[in-house]
Design a protein around this motif. Structure first.
Motif, PDB file in Angstrom:
ATOM      1  N   VAL A 264     -57.237 -30.918  -2.431  1.00 22.07           N
ATOM      2  CA  VAL A 264     -58.525 -31.339  -2.925  1.00 22.07           C
ATOM      3  C   VAL A 264     -59.365 -31.919  -1.985  1.00 22.07           C
ATOM      4  O   VAL A 264     -58.858 -32.642  -1.023  1.00 22.07           O
ATOM      5  N   PHE A 265     -60.642 -31.300  -1.748  1.00 27.11           N
ATOM      6  CA  PHE A 265     -61.549 -31.946  -1.036  1.00 27.11           C
ATOM      7  C   PHE A 265     -62.895 -32.356  -2.053  1.00 27.11           C
ATOM      8  O   PHE A 265     -62.877 -31.632  -3.047  1.00 27.11           O
ATOM      9  N   THR A 266     -63.288 -33.524  -2.006  1.00 21.80           N
ATOM     10  CA  THR A 266     -64.257 -34.162  -2.646  1.00 21.80           C
ATOM     11  C   THR A 266     -65.094 -35.232  -1.889  1.00 21.80           C
ATOM     12  O   THR A 266     -64.422 -36.044  -1.110  1.00 21.80           O
ATOM     13  N   GLY A 267     -66.429 -35.295  -2.321  1.00 26.13           N
ATOM     14  CA  GLY A 267     -67.162 -36.432  -1.579  1.00 26.13           C
ATOM     15  C   GLY A 267     -67.534 -37.272  -2.587  1.00 26.13           C
ATOM     16  O   GLY A 267     -67.610 -37.108  -3.705  1.00 26.13           O
ATOM     17  N   THR A 268     -67.940 -38.484  -2.367  1.00 27.77           N
ATOM     18  CA  THR A 268     -68.213 -39.561  -3.208  1.00 27.77           C
ATOM     19  C   THR A 268     -69.667 -39.410  -3.950  1.00 27.77           C
ATOM     20  O   THR A 268     -69.661 -40.209  -4.662  1.00 27.77           O
ATOM     21  N   PHE A 292     -55.309 -35.062  -0.675  1.00 22.96           N
ATOM     22  CA  PHE A 292     -56.505 -35.488  -1.339  1.00 22.96           C
ATOM     23  C   PHE A 292     -57.225 -35.824  -0.171  1.00 22.96           C
ATOM     24  O   PHE A 292     -56.906 -37.051   0.544  1.00 22.96           O
ATOM     25  N   HIS A 293     -58.373 -35.228  -0.023  1.00 25.59           N
ATOM     26  CA  HIS A 293     -59.404 -35.193   1.049  1.00 25.59           C
ATOM     27  C   HIS A 293     -60.737 -35.738   0.566  1.00 25.59           C
ATOM     28  O   HIS A 293     -61.513 -35.178  -0.104  1.00 25.59           O
ATOM     29  N   GLU A 294     -60.906 -37.225   0.696  1.00 22.29           N
ATOM     30  CA  GLU A 294     -62.200 -37.590   0.020  1.00 22.29           C
ATOM     31  C   GLU A 294     -63.012 -38.150   1.393  1.00 22.29           C
ATOM     32  O   GLU A 294     -62.556 -38.939   2.350  1.00 22.29           O
ATOM     33  N   GLU A 295     -64.222 -37.718   1.221  1.00 21.93           N
ATOM     34  CA  GLU A 295     -65.224 -38.434   2.386  1.00 21.93           C
ATOM     35  C   GLU A 295     -66.376 -39.247   1.628  1.00 21.93           C
ATOM     36  O   GLU A 295     -66.861 -38.914   0.793  1.00 21.93           O
TER      37      GLU A 295
END
Length: 323
Positions: A264-268, A292-295
């Motif tokens: 999963v890629f997600t931005g805040t 989990f890739h969160e930027e």
């Protein structure tokens, strides 16, 4: 030119203003991260999402004047492309031009269930095909007000099964609304066909179309792209006859146990980010492997954008979808 029964027109050669387009979209120029939110706000990219009235007008306009969906002539990667029809849908297959492909990926594009596939989607698809050396199947599925979740999820499941038979190991990937369709399809494959996918990859997925997460209002001021009023309108049309909490509409309402690994890629700065955290929590509780890739500070579908972080994310995506 008349629309077909799915509300799609024949593809036109000129490039449209895509739902995910940014300035200089015909180039591969890298832009500073801080430019993206400024541009999205200045260009009114969230206009269709800001109110119920705007959302309905957007549906009506696209139903009357469907946008072209053809891949750009220049994609920046050595690939070959062919197209066929399946039950009236155009289905593209993108393959590496310089290698024999192994396995396949079914990629389902985002766009709020109402916007057509964009140039940015096509470039990501081409990169996956070229770098993962795989066949990428890209369905041009019917959109709101013609398409509904039940019919489209069922068809994506069928395409995945066909891809497995024709190309070997299949993986699913999708962004935003396409992420919802992708995860819902993975659940149907598990439940109806006892298929556990080796990888399901989700970019800023829509997971709970009830928009009931209490953290959404906290994130909304920082999101230059999406807004709850429009999502609710699009989701209500998309669900068709299904309840809004049916896993084929809101996969976060479903059981994750037994799914294969998720990435999963997600931005805040994305109102879908709070539900991505819930998905991570539910996956852990269900014993499902998740990467989990969160930027922090980045916007919706940031891996599709021509930025340094987007470029790094796309490299990871291609690697994770390599058979």
């Amino acid at each position: 030119m008349p629309s077909d029964r799915y509300g799609h027109r024949s593809s036109a050669p000129k490039q449209r203003e895509a739902a995910l387009s940014i300035p200089l979209e015909q180039t591969l120029m890298r832009l500073p991260e801080q430019v993206i939110p400024l541009y999205l706000r200045a260009a009114g990219r969230n206009r269709a999402f800001r109110s119920v009235k705007n959302a309905q007008a957007h549906i009506d306009d696209l139903a009357l004047r469907p946008r072209p969906y053809a891949p750009p002539r220049r994609l920046g990667f050595p690939v070959t492309i062919d197209v066929s029809r399946r039950d009236g849908w155009p289905v593209y297959r993108v393959r590496p031009a310089d290698a024999a492909p192994r396995g396949s990926v079914v990629y389902t594009h985002g766009g709020g269930w109402v916007n057509e596939i964009s140039a940015e989607h096509w470039r990501l698809v081409a990169q996956i095909a070229a770098e993962a050396r795989t066949t990428v199947v890209v369905p041009i599925y019917p959109l709101v007000p013609f398409g509904t979740a039940d019919a489209v999820v069922t068809a994506i499941v069928d395409l995945a099964r066909e891809a497995s038979e024709q190309h070997g190991e299949v993986r699913l990937a999708g962004d935003s609304a396409g992420g919802q369709i992708t995860l819902s399809a993975a659940m149907v494959l598990r439940d109806q066909y006892n298929v556990t996918l080796p990888r399901t990859l989700l970019i800023s997925p829509a997971l709970d179309l009830t928009c009931s997460n209490p953290r959404i209002p906290q994130v909304q001021p920082s999101d230059p792209w999406l807004a709850e009023p429009g999502i609710r309108v699009f989701a209500d049309r998309w669900r068709g006859e299904l309840p809004i909490d049916d896993p084929r509409v809101s996969p976060l309402a479903g059981d994750l146990a037994g799914l294969g690994p998720l990435t999963v890629f997600t931005g805040t700065h994305d109102i879908l980010n709070p539900d991505a955290h819930l998905l991570r929590d539910h996956a852990k509780a269900a014993g499902v492997e998740m990467e989990f890739h969160e930027e922090k500070g980045l916007v919706h579908v940031y891996p599709l954008l021509p930025t340094r972080t987007g470029e790094a994310a796309r490299a990871i995506i291609a690697e994770r979808l390599t058979v």
